[in-house]
Scaffold this active site. Structure first.
Site, PDB file in Angstrom:
ATOM      1  N   GLU A 427      43.525  43.333  51.552  1.00 48.62           N
ATOM      2  CA  GLU A 427      42.132  43.654  51.251  1.00 48.62           C
ATOM      3  C   GLU A 427      41.204  42.879  52.188  1.00 48.62           C
ATOM      4  O   GLU A 427      40.103  43.316  52.495  1.00 48.62           O
ATOM      5  CB  GLU A 427      41.816  43.330  49.783  1.00 48.62           C
ATOM      6  CG  GLU A 427      40.647  44.123  49.248  1.00 48.62           C
ATOM      7  CD  GLU A 427      40.522  44.079  47.735  1.00 48.62           C
ATOM      8  OE1 GLU A 427      40.536  45.129  47.086  1.00 48.62           O
ATOM      9  OE2 GLU A 427      40.387  42.967  47.193  1.00 48.62           O
ATOM     10  N   HIS A 456      70.229  42.907  48.592  1.00 51.24           N
ATOM     11  CA  HIS A 456      71.064  43.996  48.072  1.00 51.24           C
ATOM     12  C   HIS A 456      70.244  45.272  47.938  1.00 51.24           C
ATOM     13  O   HIS A 456      70.605  46.177  47.199  1.00 51.24           O
ATOM     14  CB  HIS A 456      71.673  43.578  46.740  1.00 51.24           C
ATOM     15  CG  HIS A 456      72.477  42.330  46.876  1.00 51.24           C
ATOM     16  ND1 HIS A 456      73.813  42.330  47.206  1.00 51.24           N
ATOM     17  CD2 HIS A 456      72.109  41.023  46.810  1.00 51.24           C
ATOM     18  CE1 HIS A 456      74.240  41.091  47.307  1.00 51.24           C
ATOM     19  NE2 HIS A 456      73.217  40.271  47.077  1.00 51.24           N
ATOM     20  N   LYS A 561      36.708  54.531  44.347  1.00 56.21           N
ATOM     21  CA  LYS A 561      36.008  54.432  43.063  1.00 56.21           C
ATOM     22  C   LYS A 561      35.005  55.570  42.926  1.00 56.21           C
ATOM     23  O   LYS A 561      34.863  56.183  41.873  1.00 56.21           O
ATOM     24  CB  LYS A 561      35.262  53.097  42.969  1.00 56.21           C
ATOM     25  CG  LYS A 561      36.155  51.911  42.718  1.00 56.21           C
ATOM     26  CD  LYS A 561      35.291  50.697  42.450  1.00 56.21           C
ATOM     27  CE  LYS A 561      36.107  49.429  42.468  1.00 56.21           C
ATOM     28  NZ  LYS A 561      35.311  48.231  42.536  1.00 56.21           N
TER      29      LYS A 561
HETATM   30  O1  LIG Z   1      36.726  41.291  39.071  1.00 58.00           O
HETATM   31  P1  LIG Z   1      36.237  42.675  39.181  1.00 58.00           P
HETATM   32  O2  LIG Z   1      34.777  42.750  39.518  1.00 58.00           O
HETATM   33  O3  LIG Z   1      36.547  43.467  37.943  1.00 58.00           O
HETATM   34  O4  LIG Z   1      36.969  43.358  40.374  1.00 58.00           O
HETATM   35  C1  LIG Z   1      38.331  43.614  40.383  1.00 58.00           C
HETATM   36  C2  LIG Z   1      38.741  44.126  41.740  1.00 58.00           C
HETATM   37  O5  LIG Z   1      37.920  45.261  42.008  1.00 58.00           O
HETATM   38  C3  LIG Z   1      38.002  45.867  43.278  1.00 58.00           C
HETATM   39  O6  LIG Z   1      39.101  46.663  43.361  1.00 58.00           O
HETATM   40  C4  LIG Z   1      37.965  44.904  44.410  1.00 58.00           C
HETATM   41  O7  LIG Z   1      38.366  45.547  45.571  1.00 58.00           O
HETATM   42  C5  LIG Z   1      38.869  43.719  44.163  1.00 58.00           C
HETATM   43  O8  LIG Z   1      38.671  42.776  45.172  1.00 58.00           O
HETATM   44  C6  LIG Z   1      38.551  43.102  42.838  1.00 58.00           C
HETATM   45  O9  LIG Z   1      39.356  41.989  42.643  1.00 58.00           O
END
Ligand SMILES: O=P(O)(O)OC[C@H]1O[C@H](O)[C@H](O)[C@@H](O)[C@@H]1O
Length: 648
Positions: A427, A456, A561
């Site tokens: 990431e 294995h 998203k």
């Molecule tokens: O901690 P949050 O705001 O719920 O985010 C959770 C995750 O969301 C996204 O996928 C980001 O890319 C991550 O870097 C992050 O850790």
């Protein structure tokens, strides 16, 4: 249609392959080298081919250069500019095979951190002195960038944020006293809260046991991977407070965790972790858990804890509903570097041992990380453990990610390290654009589980198959606590086998020109785990500077998203259309074309089909005609009509 230049690139590659095969003389080798080098140059410049294909083709060509060099034993004429000017050329030579020369290289380059008992062996990565020299200015720039970052520079320019995870383990480094106090106070309140929970001062209201016995952590990505890794690595064998995780929006997975808790739900402390406080998967996990609490007649607010940024949706919910506690997640700590914030420290501090009634020693974790950070501040590459890793990554992957990093801890408790590193590295480094806005499609692929188990499974391919990786072995010297060892055959313990397997695989890979790094720690302790986390956090930061990218943002994640949100919005429209048709007398089953038409989304017909198939599999839509296997034939309606929804 393939463009002319992409056609040229692939035909060059084929030609270079033929040339490589025909090469028998030094002259021919030189011709082949020149040709392959020019192929690499064209590939780098060709905007019409996809970046995975480009990386793959460049990787193949680099391997050919390396193989040519080995077979011909001649100094390589490797292109100085096979990439854009930013990338230092990796002049691959055949790997050193003479055992004395290798031993010298091993000793010369061995890194040791005495206090941490940590060693790094980079001798099985074939970088040359010239390469190290050429990289020096880039490293000095990376060290300067790291110094600025630690002083509070906006190191994440796209998001206009400071990057402060290093302050978490040394608050004195914080750029101002406000931040220092925030860190110190949070740590203090974590320790106090953990003591109160473990000691039974804070109790669940309706548990017959009268104390918390389970922890359920709800979070995803950086809000789950660190706590999962640390729990697996360090949790005591029979903890009075055992941790479980909900890290997905998979209903069956959530049900499984809740079912396993059974009546102990009444004595479960639920920690909801989300930096943003609005991640859908985490919100869903929370809603599902709250529903389970309601159904069990329990008051969630008396058992819920939030870790999130101040004033986030989660923070406000927890405050309004009066949850047991709230801990801050700081704006200047990224999710994937949050293990030393409340995100990682609170769950760790709560995982107590039956014997000591103390949680995982989080101060030791912080001390290990702090010692490692200190070592990583030296500006001498050879003495800087994180820089050494970054140097190896650059060399092995050509500075453009042509090789994957296979992480192999030979210790069961470190199984999740590679999974944790996958997010930290991929990431951070997997970026489309560099800091100057050039499209670079950077990255470094990470995978692996553990040895010797993986021997294995896929080591066969690593040893003999496609040469697209370098390995990192994580070695733990102490096999098991003192006093428990025995010889299962004369002179040999079970742990000796594990040791032998690691050394054997390292040698077998190297003898077939597969490079590797070995990181050695004495034991898996809070201190060494803290040090390992800090080591890789810094290596990623340095490497990002070397390749000129922002390691601290993740713009690509947003695309998925957003698209998921669009699918759910479309599903709502589909439901509305189906509802209206299903409320008619008689019910009007609709074809996919009709649904798409009425949704005003004919171009979305494939997605509409998938939505229907998913709803049908979950008994939320009924198929009147045909089957999901022949999409054109199906006619769909809803089992129930909701008249209110039509007029809503
Ligand atoms: O901690 P949050 O705001 O719920 O985010 C959770 C995750 O969301 C996204 O996928 C980001 O890319 C991550 O870097 C992050 O850790």
């Amino acid at each position: 249609m393939a463009s002319v230049s992409s056609f040229c690139s692939s035909s060059s590659t084929i030609k270079s392959e033929k040339l490589f095969k025909k090469t028998t003389t030094k002259a021919a080798a030189a011709t082949a080298t020149t040709f392959i080098s020019s192929s690499i140059r064209s590939l780098r410049k060709d905007p019409t081919i996809s970046s995975p294909l480009r990386s793959n083709l460049i990787g193949q060509n680099l391997n050919r250069l390396q193989d040519l060099s080995r077979t011909q034993s001649v100094a390589r004429e490797v292109p100085a500019d096979f990439s854009n000017n930013e990338v230092v050329p990796v002049e691959k030579k055949g790997l050193e095979k003479d055992s004395y020369a290798l031993w010298r290289r091993y000793v010369d380059w061995m890194y040791q951190h005495k206090e941490l008992g940590l060693f790094i062996d980079v001798s099985r990565i074939g970088f040359t002195d010239e390469f190290v020299e050429e990289m020096e200015p880039k490293f000095q720039a990376a060290f300067r960038a790291m110094q600025a970052l630690e002083k509070g520079a906006i190191a994440n320019p796209d998001e206009g944020r400071m990057v402060g995870h290093y302050w978490l383990r040394n608050p004195l480094l914080s750029p101002n006293s406000f931040l220092r106090l925030q860190i110190e106070n949070t740590l203090e309140s974590i320790c106090k809260f953990a003591d109160d929970i473990i000691g039974g001062k804070i109790k669940p209201p309706s548990s017959p046991v009268g104390r918390f016995t389970q922890i359920l952590s709800v979070g995803i990505g950086g809000s789950a991977l660190g706590p999962q890794f640390v729990a697996e690595a360090l949790a005591p064998d029979n903890p009075p407070l055992k941790i479980r995780f909900i890290d997905n929006t998979d209903p069956a997975g959530i049900d499984h965790q809740i079912a396993q808790l059974g009546p102990e739900l009444a004595s479960t402390l639920v920690i909801v972790i989300s930096k943003s406080g609005g991640t859908p998967e985490t919100r869903n996990g929370l809603l599902e858990v709250q529903k389970a609490f309601r159904e069990a007649g329990l008051d969630f607010s008396k058992q819920g804890v939030a870790i999130t940024q101040e004033n986030s949706l989660l923070d406000n919910t927890a405050r309004i509903e009066g949850w047991v506690a709230r801990f801050p997640m700081f704006d200047w700590v990224g999710g994937r570097t949050s293990e030393m914030s409340a995100v990682g420290l609170l769950p760790a501090a709560l995982q107590a041992s039956t014997l000591s009634h103390q949680g995982i020693d989080i101060k030791e974790m912080l001390a290990g990380a702090s010692l490692m950070d200190e070592a990583n501040r030296t500006t001498v590459v050879k003495n800087n453990p994180a820089a050494l890793l970054a140097l190896c990554w650059y060399w092995a992957s050509g500075g453009v990610g042509t090789k994957d990093m296979v992480v192999l801890p030979y210790k069961d408790s470190l199984l999740l390290f590679s999974r944790y590193l996958q997010q930290l590295v991929m990431e951070s480094l997997g970026k489309e654009f560099d800091l100057d806005g050039n499209r670079v499609n950077q990255g470094l692929t990470v995978y692996g589980n553990k040895g010797s188990t993986d021997q294995h499974a896929y080591i066969q391919q690593l040893r003999e198959g496609v040469h697209n990786f370098f390995a990192t072995f994580i070695e733990v010297l102490r096999d098991r606590p003192p006093g428990h060892d025995w010889e299962l055959e004369p002179g040999v313990t079970c742990g000796d086998y594990l040791f032998g397997m690691l050394q054997g695989t390292r040698s077998a890979l190297y003898s077939n020109d597969r490079e590797s790094i070995t990181v050695t720690v004495q034991e898996v302790t809070p201190r060494s785990v803290g040090a390992l986390i800090a080591l890789y956090e810094r290596a990623v930061g340095i490497y990002a500077s070397l390749v000129n990218i922002n390691a601290y943002h993740q713009p690509g994640v947003e695309a998925g998203k957003k698209a998921a949100g669009e699918v759910l919005a479309l599903q709502k429209r589909v439901l509305a259309v189906l509802n209206e048709a299903s409320c008619k007398e008689p019910v009007e089953p609709l074809t996919l074309d009709e649904i798409a038409d009425r949704c005003h989304a004919p171009e979305q017909i494939e997605m509409i089909y998938k939505i229907i198939a998913h709803m049908a599999a979950n008994d939320r839509a009924l198929i009147a005609d045909g089957s999901c296997g022949s999409p054109r034939s199906i006619k769909v309606f809803l089992g129930e009509c909701n008249v209110d929804d039509i007029f809503a």
